[in-house]
Enzyme design. Structure first.
Site, short mmCIF file in Angstrom:
data_model
loop_
_atom_site.label_atom_id
_atom_site.label_comp_id
_atom_site.label_asym_id
_atom_site.label_seq_id
_atom_site.Cartn_x
_atom_site.Cartn_y
_atom_site.Cartn_z
N TRP A 236 0.79 -1.22 0.00
CA TRP A 236 0.00 0.00 0.00
C TRP A 236 0.83 1.28 0.00
O TRP A 236 0.75 2.08 -0.91
CB TRP A 236 -0.93 0.04 1.21
N SER A 237 1.57 1.51 1.01
CA SER A 237 2.22 2.82 1.16
C SER A 237 3.56 2.94 0.44
O SER A 237 4.13 4.02 0.42
CB SER A 237 2.41 3.13 2.65
N THR A 238 4.02 1.87 -0.18
CA THR A 238 5.29 2.00 -0.89
C THR A 238 5.17 2.89 -2.12
O THR A 238 6.17 3.38 -2.63
CB THR A 238 5.84 0.62 -1.32
N TYR B 136 -2.47 10.82 8.57
CA TYR B 136 -1.99 9.98 7.48
C TYR B 136 -3.06 9.78 6.42
O TYR B 136 -4.12 9.24 6.69
CB TYR B 136 -1.53 8.64 8.06
#
Length: 173
Positions: free
Chosen positions: A71-73, A161
């Site tokens: 997800w956050s990569t 976030y």
């Protein structure tokens, strides 16, 4: 070793011992469940570590090939693209988002700056109406809903976030 104590395995070049120490500290001091890290320098892998557990019950060890979502990569490359555009003079980080995305000015967002999007300070950390994963993958729908919604807080005043909205917000700009 305690039954549920995390083990760290893999290789770490001695020059990068601090990386191994920090990785181990995540389990020992920060209650990390399971993770992996790899670092490549000039085409050579100098750090390839994994450890902890692949399940919340701590019954399945994290292996070298444990699959995880990514997800956050994508946030790093997305931010990098925005900063490259800024470096080339094609994107002003201090400009209102509406300069590049006029519809975004709706619902009190006319003063949100591009830098607020990049720093998770836009007040758009989630959508107000129910939004399924399938809908999240619909670029037009997601960006339309983000453009139309009111921020959760006054932009620039706090951080939250933007887990599922970051790519759409920065990407649309």
């Amino acid at each position: 070793m305690a039954e549920h104590e995390a083990q760290v395995q893999g290789h770490c070049d001695p020059r990068f011992a601090a990386v191994r120490e920090a990785f181990e500290a995540n389990f020992r001091d920060r209650e990390e469940l399971g993770a992996a890290v790899a670092v490549t320098v000039e085409g050579r892998t100098v750090v390839d570590l994994w450890g902890g557990w692949a399940d919340a019950e701590r019954g399945r060890p994290w292996e070298r090939d444990t699959l995880v979502n990514v997800w956050s990569t994508s946030k790093g490359p997305t931010a990098l693209c925005a900063h490259i555009l800024a470096d080339r003079g094609l994107l002003d980080l201090d400009a209102p988002v509406a300069t590049y995305w006029p519809e975004f000015a709706a619902a009190g967002k006319e003063q949100i700056l591009v830098r607020h999007l990049l720093s998770h300070r836009a007040g758009l950390s989630g959508l107000r109406e129910p939004h399924s994963f399938e809908q999240l993958c619909d670029w037009e729908l997601t960006t339309q809903r983000l453009a139309a919604m009111e921020p959760w807080w006054a932009p620039g005043t706090r951080s939250g976030y933007h887990a599922f909205t970051y790519g759409s917000l920065v990407g649309e700009v």
